[in-house]
Write a protein that holds these residues in place. Structure first.
Motif, PDB file in Angstrom:
ATOM      1  N   ALA A   1       1.221  -1.296   0.320  1.00 50.76           N
ATOM      2  CA  ALA A   1       0.222  -0.009   0.228  1.00 50.76           C
ATOM      3  C   ALA A   1       0.722   1.355  -0.266  1.00 50.76           C
ATOM      4  O   ALA A   1       2.379   1.205   0.452  1.00 50.76           O
ATOM      5  CB  ALA A   1      -1.032  -0.074   1.790  1.00 50.76           C
TER       6      ALA A   1
ATOM      7  N   TYR B   1      -3.580   4.733   4.753  1.00 49.93           N
ATOM      8  CA  TYR B   1      -3.106   4.371   3.346  1.00 49.93           C
ATOM      9  C   TYR B   1      -4.590   4.518   1.500  1.00 49.93           C
ATOM     10  O   TYR B   1      -5.279   3.942   1.802  1.00 49.93           O
ATOM     11  CB  TYR B   1      -2.798   3.477   3.539  1.00 49.93           C
ATOM     12  CG  TYR B   1      -0.971   2.863   3.896  1.00 49.93           C
ATOM     13  CD1 TYR B   1      -1.155   3.070   4.853  1.00 49.93           C
ATOM     14  CD2 TYR B   1       0.137   2.926   2.933  1.00 49.93           C
ATOM     15  CE1 TYR B   1       0.187   2.600   6.044  1.00 49.93           C
ATOM     16  CE2 TYR B   1       0.882   2.324   3.618  1.00 49.93           C
ATOM     17  CZ  TYR B   1       0.511   2.614   5.454  1.00 49.93           C
ATOM     18  OH  TYR B   1       2.348   2.748   5.845  1.00 49.93           O
TER      19      TYR B   1
ATOM     20  N   TRP C   1      -4.089   0.671  -2.819  1.00 50.61           N
ATOM     21  CA  TRP C   1      -4.091  -0.320  -2.527  1.00 50.61           C
ATOM     22  C   TRP C   1      -3.646  -1.606  -3.472  1.00 50.61           C
ATOM     23  O   TRP C   1      -4.279  -1.617  -4.543  1.00 50.61           O
ATOM     24  CB  TRP C   1      -5.104  -1.309  -1.433  1.00 50.61           C
ATOM     25  CG  TRP C   1      -5.016  -0.395  -0.374  1.00 50.61           C
ATOM     26  CD1 TRP C   1      -5.466   0.743  -0.276  1.00 50.61           C
ATOM     27  CD2 TRP C   1      -4.595  -0.348   0.863  1.00 50.61           C
ATOM     28  NE1 TRP C   1      -5.449   1.071   1.065  1.00 50.61           N
ATOM     29  CE2 TRP C   1      -4.690   0.157   1.795  1.00 50.61           C
ATOM     30  CE3 TRP C   1      -3.567  -2.492   1.472  1.00 50.61           C
ATOM     31  CZ2 TRP C   1      -4.392  -0.310   3.636  1.00 50.61           C
ATOM     32  CZ3 TRP C   1      -3.128  -2.429   3.072  1.00 50.61           C
ATOM     33  CH2 TRP C   1      -3.368  -1.353   3.559  1.00 50.61           C
TER      34      TRP C   1
END
Length: 124
Positions: free
Chosen positions: A97, A111, A114
């Motif tokens: 990520a 984050y 991904w």
């Protein structure tokens, strides 16, 4: 279009090693902190290892300290996770990520981008 693609997962016996790779495209990965997370069915995704974008400070979950190493590749769009002395409890889907804040925190919500995940299975 943003992509993070993990590779290197597989099945290994306890005590063995694997090296996960993550390649980014569609954005400047070098400007982002990079993290590896893992998840098993029925449990929350957890941060395993993270590295900041500025000074390379790292974070490791207590369960992997001394066994896993996160590193940025010479190519600026990559990140690796070297996993040694693997244990059955390391079995999970592993995700890389990218964190725009750059701090390399271990929280999932930090984050933005991904990958699709790669399965790691450690047999006893």
């Amino acid at each position: 279009e943003v992509h993070l693609v993990e590779s290197g997962g597989g099945t290994v016996q306890a005590g063995g090693s694997l090296r996960l790779s993550c390649a980014a495209s569609g954005f400047t990965f070098d400007d982002y902190a990079r993290g590896w997370f893992r998840q098993v069915p029925g449990k929350q995704r957890e941060g395993v290892a993270c590295i900041s974008s500025s000074d390379g400070r790292t974070y490791y979950a207590d369960s992997v300290k001394g066994r896993f190493t996160i590193s940025r590749g010479n190519a600026k769009n990559t990140v690796y996770l070297q996993m040694n002395s693997l244990k059955p409890e390391d079995t999970a889907v592993y995700y890389c990520a990218a964190d725009p804040w750059g701090l390399g925190a271990s929280e999932v919500h930090e984050y933005d981008y991904w990958g699709q995940g790669t399965q790691v299975t450690v047999s006893s």
